[in-house]
Design a protein around this motif. Structure first.
Motif, PDB file in Angstrom:
ATOM      1  N   LEU A 144      25.323 -13.945  12.635  1.00 19.05           N
ATOM      2  CA  LEU A 144      26.561 -14.729  12.644  1.00 19.05           C
ATOM      3  C   LEU A 144      27.341 -14.554  13.946  1.00 19.05           C
ATOM      4  N   ALA A 145      26.818 -13.761  14.850  1.00 21.98           N
ATOM      5  CA  ALA A 145      27.514 -13.516  16.114  1.00 21.98           C
ATOM      6  C   ALA A 145      27.827 -14.840  16.807  1.00 21.98           C
ATOM      7  N   GLY A 146      29.057 -14.963  17.279  1.00 22.66           N
ATOM      8  CA  GLY A 146      29.492 -16.204  17.926  1.00 22.66           C
ATOM      9  C   GLY A 146      30.377 -17.057  17.045  1.00 22.66           C
ATOM     10  N   MET A 147      30.567 -16.666  15.774  1.00 24.61           N
ATOM     11  CA  MET A 147      31.495 -17.408  14.907  1.00 24.61           C
ATOM     12  C   MET A 147      32.905 -16.890  15.194  1.00 24.61           C
ATOM     13  N   ASN A 148      33.472 -17.398  16.260  1.00 27.95           N
ATOM     14  CA  ASN A 148      34.683 -16.813  16.828  1.00 27.95           C
ATOM     15  C   ASN A 148      35.941 -17.061  16.009  1.00 27.95           C
ATOM     16  N   SER A 149      35.932 -18.036  15.093  1.00 27.26           N
ATOM     17  CA  SER A 149      37.121 -18.322  14.291  1.00 27.26           C
ATOM     18  C   SER A 149      37.114 -17.584  12.958  1.00 27.26           C
ATOM     19  N   LEU A 150      36.002 -16.943  12.606  1.00 24.30           N
ATOM     20  CA  LEU A 150      35.853 -16.328  11.290  1.00 24.30           C
ATOM     21  C   LEU A 150      36.859 -15.198  11.094  1.00 24.30           C
ATOM     22  N   GLU A 151      37.603 -15.258   9.955  1.00 16.13           N
ATOM     23  CA  GLU A 151      38.610 -14.252   9.643  1.00 16.13           C
ATOM     24  C   GLU A 151      38.252 -13.438   8.397  1.00 16.13           C
ATOM     25  N   THR A 152      37.553 -14.077   7.424  1.00 14.98           N
ATOM     26  CA  THR A 152      37.197 -13.401   6.175  1.00 14.98           C
ATOM     27  C   THR A 152      35.704 -13.556   5.930  1.00 14.98           C
ATOM     28  N   GLU A 188      16.815 -16.718   6.156  1.00 10.63           N
ATOM     29  CA  GLU A 188      16.270 -16.034   7.326  1.00 10.63           C
ATOM     30  C   GLU A 188      17.155 -16.324   8.541  1.00 10.63           C
ATOM     31  N   THR A 189      16.826 -15.650   9.653  1.00  4.58           N
ATOM     32  CA  THR A 189      17.608 -15.827  10.877  1.00  4.58           C
ATOM     33  C   THR A 189      17.624 -17.280  11.329  1.00  4.58           C
ATOM     34  N   ASN A 190      16.479 -17.957  11.231  1.00  3.36           N
ATOM     35  CA  ASN A 190      16.417 -19.353  11.681  1.00  3.36           C
ATOM     36  C   ASN A 190      17.262 -20.283  10.822  1.00  3.36           C
ATOM     37  N   HIS A 191      17.691 -19.816   9.638  1.00  8.59           N
ATOM     38  CA  HIS A 191      18.622 -20.577   8.809  1.00  8.59           C
ATOM     39  C   HIS A 191      20.069 -20.235   9.172  1.00  8.59           C
ATOM     40  N   LEU A 192      20.355 -18.937   9.235  1.00 15.57           N
ATOM     41  CA  LEU A 192      21.741 -18.483   9.422  1.00 15.57           C
ATOM     42  C   LEU A 192      22.322 -18.894  10.763  1.00 15.57           C
ATOM     43  N   VAL A 193      21.503 -19.033  11.778  1.00 19.20           N
ATOM     44  CA  VAL A 193      22.040 -19.357  13.107  1.00 19.20           C
ATOM     45  C   VAL A 193      22.704 -20.732  13.135  1.00 19.20           C
ATOM     46  N   HIS A 194      22.374 -21.610  12.185  1.00 25.20           N
ATOM     47  CA  HIS A 194      23.023 -22.930  12.150  1.00 25.20           C
ATOM     48  C   HIS A 194      24.513 -22.809  11.851  1.00 25.20           C
ATOM     49  N   LEU A 195      24.909 -21.709  11.228  1.00 23.29           N
ATOM     50  CA  LEU A 195      26.327 -21.525  10.899  1.00 23.29           C
ATOM     51  C   LEU A 195      27.171 -21.288  12.146  1.00 23.29           C
ATOM     52  N   ARG A 196      26.544 -20.922  13.248  1.00 20.85           N
ATOM     53  CA  ARG A 196      27.302 -20.696  14.480  1.00 20.85           C
ATOM     54  C   ARG A 196      27.939 -21.973  14.998  1.00 20.85           C
ATOM     55  N   ASN A 197      27.451 -23.125  14.532  1.00 19.20           N
ATOM     56  CA  ASN A 197      28.021 -24.402  14.975  1.00 19.20           C
ATOM     57  C   ASN A 197      29.360 -24.706  14.306  1.00 19.20           C
ATOM     58  N   LEU A 198      29.703 -23.942  13.275  1.00 19.70           N
ATOM     59  CA  LEU A 198      30.945 -24.194  12.534  1.00 19.70           C
ATOM     60  C   LEU A 198      32.089 -23.494  13.253  1.00 19.70           C
ATOM     61  N   ILE A 257      19.077 -26.015   3.999  1.00 17.34           N
ATOM     62  CA  ILE A 257      20.311 -26.793   3.831  1.00 17.34           C
ATOM     63  C   ILE A 257      21.366 -26.378   4.852  1.00 17.34           C
ATOM     64  N   LEU A 258      21.243 -25.157   5.389  1.00 16.89           N
ATOM     65  CA  LEU A 258      22.214 -24.727   6.406  1.00 16.89           C
ATOM     66  C   LEU A 258      22.112 -25.576   7.658  1.00 16.89           C
ATOM     67  N   GLN A 259      20.999 -26.272   7.811  1.00 14.16           N
ATOM     68  CA  GLN A 259      20.854 -27.161   8.960  1.00 14.16           C
ATOM     69  C   GLN A 259      21.826 -28.321   8.872  1.00 14.16           C
ATOM     70  N   SER A 260      21.927 -28.951   7.672  1.00 16.16           N
ATOM     71  CA  SER A 260      22.880 -30.054   7.504  1.00 16.16           C
ATOM     72  C   SER A 260      24.308 -29.539   7.403  1.00 16.16           C
ATOM     73  N   ILE A 261      24.496 -28.384   6.767  1.00 16.03           N
ATOM     74  CA  ILE A 261      25.843 -27.804   6.677  1.00 16.03           C
ATOM     75  C   ILE A 261      26.362 -27.457   8.067  1.00 16.03           C
ATOM     76  N   GLY A 262      25.465 -27.058   8.938  1.00 14.94           N
ATOM     77  CA  GLY A 262      25.876 -26.693  10.287  1.00 14.94           C
ATOM     78  C   GLY A 262      26.449 -27.834  11.097  1.00 14.94           C
ATOM     79  N   THR A 263      26.263 -29.060  10.613  1.00 20.68           N
ATOM     80  CA  THR A 263      26.839 -30.221  11.305  1.00 20.68           C
ATOM     81  C   THR A 263      28.211 -30.594  10.761  1.00 20.68           C
ATOM     82  N   MET A 264      28.676 -29.897   9.715  1.00 15.78           N
ATOM     83  CA  MET A 264      30.005 -30.180   9.143  1.00 15.78           C
ATOM     84  C   MET A 264      31.043 -29.396   9.944  1.00 15.78           C
ATOM     85  N   THR A 265      31.295 -29.843  11.130  1.00 12.88           N
ATOM     86  CA  THR A 265      32.068 -29.060  12.103  1.00 12.88           C
ATOM     87  C   THR A 265      33.537 -28.887  11.744  1.00 12.88           C
TER      88      THR A 265
END
Length: 497
Positions: free
Chosen positions: A406-414, A375-385, A348-356
């Motif tokens: 999660l590396a690359g999620m540059n806006s993440l604060e919490t 797994e890693t192949n799921h979590l990397v979709h979060l980098r698109n957010l 489901i992280l694949q579709s969530i990753g498109t909710m920019t």
């Protein structure tokens, strides 16, 4: 950021930490009027301008005329008035049952005022109580409220200023509710039928079905409430979603909170709620998940909610990427929560990753939930957010090392995280030295555990002086504020702010 942390060599030691006990600031809630009114409504009637005798001997405040008290109390808000009554026991004997003393407050406890159970209709007396009230509350169970009296007050406009109605133990007040929902300016309706764990009704018992029938009848009364803007219903019974057809008339609804429903049917009735901004759906309730599964096309109706901003889905079992794909079509949604959604596919992280446009994403489980670990192949979709500021991954990661995905999620604060096993000092040190630096705007990390002893050991191992969980639950590591929290299984209170 401290230069000693910016590097990644594994041989580097953890930098010096400063730590302190975190102070939780309690947000003042709207106090109920029973903090203001006395519990014995018959002690003072209209026209009694003095405090009851017997109190005079212990407090000179008792001799003050009610009209003078009105001049004082008129300038006090909820918290101030509550403080006035709770200063030691000096004013504990003052009975706020003269309407002069509380008429400036927008809230009225309808189950505590003397007139609500009186068959005699004294409109002059009643009008002093309900004049200009904005919010009505019924909180006590099985209070004797006269439905005929309520019907008369509603019909003749005595309650026309009321915009908010909140009723607990609503199965006890079906007839009263049937009249109150006809209030012409009612905007907010909250109906609760939940019980403390010690008073929990046995599932599918005779009493359970009797209560369920009452709640079902109440829901049927909600037809034609076209002016309603907020609807909140919670029940310890599980109600068939088909009764949610009443939602079709609520075209002005902005907030919808439903807990205690079987959403194997009925979700389609939110189709057409074009003003809806906040949606909270719990498949079942906090005690159990509804027996039937969510259908594959359950969320197709979300395509027709153009203003939806906040989505909270709870107890939705076995969710797949195909089911959640309609969420990716929402252009305004900036907050998404999945809570106790067992066996949720990592895909489901694949579709969530498109909710920019998402700014908050919370996936909250506990260790006793049946979960598929991401797994890693799921979590990397979060980098698109790219706009995501708050992220919760509770008991869906294998271990703390997954933070590196999660590396690359540059806006993440919490970042709120919890893992199935105990967190070791080695994992904690590596997370601080080699993972968190890849989240450049991170300010706060909350680490949740379900074992207080393990949390205590972790804190002692990473704090300089061996201080444990009882004395400190907050550490500063470089520029990061790291909190340690105990996660209470199922009946959790997770801070995702």
């Amino acid at each position: 950021m401290d230069d000693s942390i910016s590097g990644v060599p594994p041989s580097m030691s953890i930098p010096k930490r400063s730590f302190e006990r975190s102070r939780s600031s309690e947000t003042a809630e709207n106090i109920s009027i029973d903090d203001i009114l006395d519990q014995e409504p018959d002690q003072e009637r209209d026209g009694d301008n003095k405090i009851p005798t017997g109190f005079d001997a212990v407090n000179p405040a008792a001799s003050i005329d009610c009209h003078l008290w009105k001049n004082i109390i008129h300038f006090l808000e909820y918290d101030d008035l509550k403080s006035l009554r709770l200063v030691g026991s000096k004013l504990a004997g003052i009975h706020f049952h003269n309407p002069l003393l509380t008429s400036h407050l927008p809230l009225l406890r309808l189950d505590l005022v003397a007139f609500s159970s009186n068959a005699k209709l004294d409109l002059q007396y009643i009008s002093k109580w309900i004049y200009n009230r904005k919010r009505l509350v019924i909180a006590d169970r099985k209070k004797n409220i006269n439905p005929s009296l309520i019907a008369t007050l509603v019909k003749h406009g005595y309650m026309r200023t009321v915009t908010k109605l909140e009723i607990s133990h609503c199965n006890c007040y079906r007839s009263t509710i049937a009249h109150l929902v006809k209030l012409p300016n009612l905007k907010v309706l909250k109906l609760l039928d939940i019980y403390p764990r010690f008073g929990y009704i046995e599932y599918k018992s005779k009493n359970y079905y009797a209560i369920m029938q009452e709640i079902t009848a109440i829901i049927k009364c909600l037809q034609n409430m076209t002016q309603l803007e907020s609807l909140h219903i919670e029940s310890d019974c599980i109600i068939d979603g088909k009764y949610l057809s009443v939602l079709q008339d609520m075209k002005n609804l902005r907030s919808l909170h439903l807990r205690g429903f079987d959403f194997s049917s009925g979700i389609e009735h939110i189709d057409g709620l074009n003003e809806l901004e906040n949606l909270h759906l719990c498949h079942g309730n906090t005690m159990r998940t509804a027996d039937n599964a969510i259908p594959p096309n359950a969320f197709l109706s979300f395509d027709f909610l153009p203003k939806l901003k906040t989505i909270h889905l709870e107890n939705m079992v076995d969710l797949t990427n195909e089911q959640t794909r309609p969420l990716s079509h929402l252009k305004s949604a900036d907050s998404l929560t999945f809570k106790h959604c067992q066996n949720m596919s990592g895909n489901i992280l694949q579709s969530i990753g498109t909710m920019t446009v998402l700014k908050e994403l919370h996936i909250v489980n506990c260790s006793s939930d049946e979960t598929q670990l991401f797994e890693t192949n799921h979590l990397v979709h979060l980098r698109n957010l790219e706009q995501l500021k708050k992220l919760s991954l509770m008991f869906v990661m294998v271990d703390l090392y997954d933070v590196l995905d999660l590396a690359g999620m540059n806006s993440l604060e919490t970042l709120n995280i919890g893992t199935p096993g105990d967190i070791t000092k080695e994992e904690f040190d590596i997370m601080c030295l080699r993972m968190l630096p890849f989240l450049p705007n991170l300010k706060r990390v909350r680490i949740y555990g379900e074992n207080e002893e393990s949390l205590d050991q972790l804190i002692r191992s990473v704090s300089q002086d061996g201080t444990g969980y009882d004395d400190v639950d907050l550490l500063w590591v470089g520029d990061w504020e790291i909190n340690f929290r105990l996660f209470e299984e199922r009946h959790d209170r997770v801070d995702i702010s």
